[in-house]
Design a protein around this motif. Structure first.
Motif, PDB file in Angstrom:
ATOM      1  N   GLN A 171       0.645  -1.301   0.279  1.00 45.25           N
ATOM      2  CA  GLN A 171      -0.067  -0.071  -0.406  1.00 45.25           C
ATOM      3  C   GLN A 171       0.978   1.466  -0.511  1.00 45.25           C
ATOM      4  OE1 GLN A 171      -2.977  -0.490   3.091  1.00 45.25           O
ATOM      5  NE2 GLN A 171      -4.554  -0.424   1.700  1.00 45.25           N
ATOM      6  N   TYR A 176       1.238  11.139  -8.123  1.00 44.87           N
ATOM      7  CA  TYR A 176       1.239  10.224  -7.438  1.00 44.87           C
ATOM      8  C   TYR A 176       3.005   9.147  -6.743  1.00 44.87           C
ATOM      9  CZ  TYR A 176      -3.389   9.795 -10.499  1.00 44.87           C
ATOM     10  OH  TYR A 176      -4.255   9.577 -10.682  1.00 44.87           O
ATOM     11  N   TYR A 211       3.914  -0.442  -8.137  1.00 47.02           N
ATOM     12  CA  TYR A 211       3.029   0.200  -7.456  1.00 47.02           C
ATOM     13  C   TYR A 211       2.745   1.147  -7.099  1.00 47.02           C
ATOM     14  CZ  TYR A 211       4.688  -4.858  -5.487  1.00 47.02           C
ATOM     15  OH  TYR A 211       4.668  -6.357  -5.267  1.00 47.02           O
ATOM     16  N   TRP A 212       0.938   1.495  -6.931  1.00 45.26           N
ATOM     17  CA  TRP A 212       0.792   2.836  -7.472  1.00 45.26           C
ATOM     18  C   TRP A 212       0.303   2.996  -6.194  1.00 45.26           C
ATOM     19  CZ3 TRP A 212       3.023   5.864 -11.044  1.00 45.26           C
ATOM     20  CH2 TRP A 212       3.372   5.614 -12.762  1.00 45.26           C
ATOM     21  N   GLY A 213      -0.052   5.059  -5.604  1.00 49.03           N
ATOM     22  CA  GLY A 213      -0.621   4.928  -4.865  1.00 49.03           C
ATOM     23  C   GLY A 213      -1.267   5.622  -5.311  1.00 49.03           C
ATOM     24  N   GLN A 214      -2.461   6.547  -4.552  1.00 55.68           N
ATOM     25  CA  GLN A 214      -4.420   6.536  -5.496  1.00 55.68           C
ATOM     26  C   GLN A 214      -4.103   8.382  -5.750  1.00 55.68           C
ATOM     27  OE1 GLN A 214      -3.096   7.379  -2.273  1.00 55.68           O
ATOM     28  NE2 GLN A 214      -4.088   8.923  -0.949  1.00 55.68           N
ATOM     29  N   GLY A 215      -2.819   8.876  -5.186  1.00 54.49           N
ATOM     30  CA  GLY A 215      -2.513  10.380  -5.670  1.00 54.49           C
ATOM     31  C   GLY A 215      -3.109  11.263  -4.428  1.00 54.49           C
ATOM     32  N   THR A 216      -2.547  12.454  -5.261  1.00 50.84           N
ATOM     33  CA  THR A 216      -2.526  13.331  -4.291  1.00 50.84           C
ATOM     34  C   THR A 216      -2.661  14.450  -5.283  1.00 50.84           C
ATOM     35  OG1 THR A 216      -2.024  15.006  -2.258  1.00 50.84           O
ATOM     36  CG2 THR A 216       0.071  14.115  -3.374  1.00 50.84           C
ATOM     37  N   CYS A 235       4.609   9.998   0.779  1.00 49.42           N
ATOM     38  CA  CYS A 235       4.158   8.381   0.150  1.00 49.42           C
ATOM     39  C   CYS A 235       4.011   7.448   1.675  1.00 49.42           C
ATOM     40  CB  CYS A 235       4.374   8.403  -0.429  1.00 49.42           C
ATOM     41  SG  CYS A 235       4.048   6.711  -2.200  1.00 49.42           S
ATOM     42  N   VAL A 262       0.305   5.376   0.707  1.00 53.86           N
ATOM     43  CA  VAL A 262      -0.609   6.446   0.693  1.00 53.86           C
ATOM     44  C   VAL A 262       0.089   7.564   0.475  1.00 53.86           C
ATOM     45  CG1 VAL A 262      -2.241   6.938   2.148  1.00 53.86           C
ATOM     46  CG2 VAL A 262      -1.735   5.049   2.095  1.00 53.86           C
ATOM     47  N   GLU A 263      -0.781   8.718  -0.155  1.00 51.43           N
ATOM     48  CA  GLU A 263       0.434   9.506  -0.450  1.00 51.43           C
ATOM     49  C   GLU A 263      -0.191  11.099  -0.113  1.00 51.43           C
ATOM     50  OE1 GLU A 263      -0.116   8.017  -5.214  1.00 51.43           O
ATOM     51  OE2 GLU A 263      -1.050   8.071  -2.917  1.00 51.43           O
ATOM     52  N   SER A 264      -0.547  12.238   0.588  1.00 56.15           N
ATOM     53  CA  SER A 264      -0.610  13.416   1.897  1.00 56.15           C
ATOM     54  C   SER A 264       0.520  14.449   1.537  1.00 56.15           C
ATOM     55  CB  SER A 264      -0.669  12.969   2.710  1.00 56.15           C
ATOM     56  OG  SER A 264       0.770  12.849   3.177  1.00 56.15           O
TER      57      SER A 264
END
Length: 124
Positions: free
Chosen positions: A3, A95, A113-118, A22, A5-7
């Motif tokens: 997983q 991302y 693998y990729w995050g959901q983006g911010t 991330c 997770v970006e912020s």
């Protein structure tokens, strides 16, 4: 299961700064190269920056060189992207991505693998 997770995204005026984070889980983070990519509305995803597993090697897109800095903290399983001197053309969804190998690459197809983006929005 990996997983990412970006912020840290948000709305900022031109010339301002943001720091994206991330956080990774589910895999030995310190063995994996990481990258940041972005996608603006109506445009294809593009490479922004990447960093090797140790952090010793970084690379940047020409459009962000001297303004953005990628870094990582393997103790915190986190990769960062410092965005300075932001321009309206930096507006995009950002991302983070992880490779299954230690060396980085600017080709998004090489990432597993990729995050959901911010969202980053820069106003003029």
């Amino acid at each position: 299961q990996v997983q990412l997770v970006e912020s840290g995204g948000g709305l900022v005026q031109a010339g301002g700064s943001l720091r994206l984070s991330c956080a990774a889980s589910g895999r030995t983070f310190s063995s994996n190269a990481m990258g940041w990519f972005r996608q603006a509305p109506g445009k294809e995803r593009s490479f922004v920056a990447s960093i090797s597993s140790s952090g010793a090697y970084t690379r940047y897109a020409d459009s962000v060189k001297g303004r953005f800095t990628i870094s990582r903290d393997n103790g915190k399983n986190t990769v960062y992207l410092q965005l300075n001197s932001l321009k309206p053309e930096d507006t995009a969804v950002y991302y983070c991505a992880m490779r299954s190998v230690s060396y980085s690459n600017s080709d998004g197809n090489k990432y597993d693998y990729w995050g959901q983006g911010t969202q980053v929005t820069v106003s003029a």
